[in-house]
Design a protein around this motif. Sequence first.
Motif, PDB file in Angstrom:
ATOM      1  N   VAL A 187     -24.730   5.237  61.023  1.00  0.00           N
ATOM      2  CA  VAL A 187     -23.686   3.916  61.617  1.00  0.00           C
ATOM      3  C   VAL A 187     -23.560   3.241  60.333  1.00  0.00           C
ATOM      4  CG1 VAL A 187     -23.225   2.281  63.143  1.00  0.00           C
ATOM      5  CG2 VAL A 187     -24.171   4.208  63.976  1.00  0.00           C
ATOM      6  N   TYR A 188     -22.528   2.864  59.729  1.00  0.00           N
ATOM      7  CA  TYR A 188     -22.394   1.887  58.630  1.00  0.00           C
ATOM      8  C   TYR A 188     -21.451   0.669  58.994  1.00  0.00           C
ATOM      9  CZ  TYR A 188     -24.244   5.787  55.619  1.00  0.00           C
ATOM     10  OH  TYR A 188     -24.943   6.989  55.041  1.00  0.00           O
ATOM     11  N   ALA A 189     -21.496  -0.392  58.272  1.00  0.00           N
ATOM     12  CA  ALA A 189     -20.468  -1.514  58.429  1.00  0.00           C
ATOM     13  C   ALA A 189     -19.417  -1.132  57.577  1.00  0.00           C
ATOM     14  CB  ALA A 189     -21.106  -2.724  58.071  1.00  0.00           C
ATOM     15  N   ARG A 190     -17.988  -1.128  58.450  1.00  0.00           N
ATOM     16  CA  ARG A 190     -16.817  -0.888  57.588  1.00  0.00           C
ATOM     17  C   ARG A 190     -16.596  -1.896  56.445  1.00  0.00           C
ATOM     18  NH1 ARG A 190     -11.593  -0.185  61.056  1.00  0.00           N
ATOM     19  NH2 ARG A 190     -12.536   1.827  61.601  1.00  0.00           N
ATOM     20  N   PHE A 191     -16.915  -3.288  56.743  1.00  0.00           N
ATOM     21  CA  PHE A 191     -17.077  -4.262  55.663  1.00  0.00           C
ATOM     22  C   PHE A 191     -18.304  -4.819  55.450  1.00  0.00           C
ATOM     23  CE2 PHE A 191     -12.825  -4.318  57.958  1.00  0.00           C
ATOM     24  CZ  PHE A 191     -12.092  -3.685  57.173  1.00  0.00           C
TER      25      PHE A 191
END
Length: 411
Positions: A187-191
Amino acid sequence: MRTIFQIITLMSTLCFVGLSTSFPSYAVSEPKVTEAEPEKGPNRGRMLRDGNFAIELSIFETGVPPEFRVWATDGGKAVDPSKVDLNVKLTRLGDGIDDINFYQEGEYLRGDMVIYEPHSFMVSLSAKYQGKTFNWQYDNFEGRTKITDDVAKAMEIATDFVGSSTFHETVEVYGKLTLPADATSNVYARFDGLVEKVYVKLGDPIKKGQLLLTIESNESLQSYKIHAANSGIVTNVNVTSGEQSKGRSLLQITNDKTLIAELAVFPKDLSTVSIGAKTTLTINGVEEKQVSKIDSRILKVRKDQAKLFRVVVNNHDSLFSEGSFVSAAIEISSYDVAMAVKRSGLQSFRDFTVVYAKVGDEYEVRMLELGRAVGEEIEVLSGISLGTEYVSENSYILKADIEKSGASHDH
């Protein structure tokens, strides 16, 4: 033939050979009857007499299958075999009657059929000589005993029936459970921005769409939410509230609803194992077996030259864990046999492998010609009839009782 009424003595015999099974006590008694040995003739056959006329009935099996041969005498002198009309009927336990006629061969009469094993039957002989008919009847039992049903039940003597079966030949292999390549997602942060809140912790089960994190974007200073793209378990948490996302993986989600059993097949068995083969898995720590099939294989062999075959394992209840050891039976062939018995019922008797047929409350050996053995069953080629009830568990009790009775192989 003995009966189980000597059960107390039998139990002492079983204890003597080291059996620890406990059985109920039966307070019974039966006087021991010693039967006189039957008279034998010069050809080692049984002598049957009526006045001056006598018959010597012998089972002959030197160089030929067992057959009856008969010599007749009158007043101690040999009788021309052509002058005697002879018939023998053998009444077998549960197997009907053998009707045997005789023809002259040299100085004796020869029976017209094979006397198959066991040589255990009631013998009825009828002879006609000089216008008179002579009849004899006697028991010739071997490998037979009697046990009432209530005693058999108390001794846990179990039975089954001879029937057809489908044999599944297998090879035994070993391996362990792994996760599919696509089981884990990051899971990554889009921004990139400030992690305002983490809503899950390590080990939490999550569902698709569930809220995982809230991030404040560094550029827009607006907060946005991250939801789970898939169901699974949180297997890694790399961030806490108040940290910057910094383009890294924030959480790791693993879907364990499907696992892969990687099974090592060594070179000697490689030619027998194929994709799609039925596979029965035993997973360490889980009693229930899992049935699946070979799904794929890894092309490269290991250092020990084993090739890994992959089996998909349904884990919807999350009973199994990655890394668990497994053993597996891979089916390599399947075929039908006309007759089979359980191997647990087999015993030795003289030079034969036998089971004990059950007819009412009587039990008697059946000499078997055996074929292929697979798992708990073994193929029967001859020696017993389809549908015969036989002892499948605790047959050693019958063997002990029969051996103790000292029943002989009387010819």
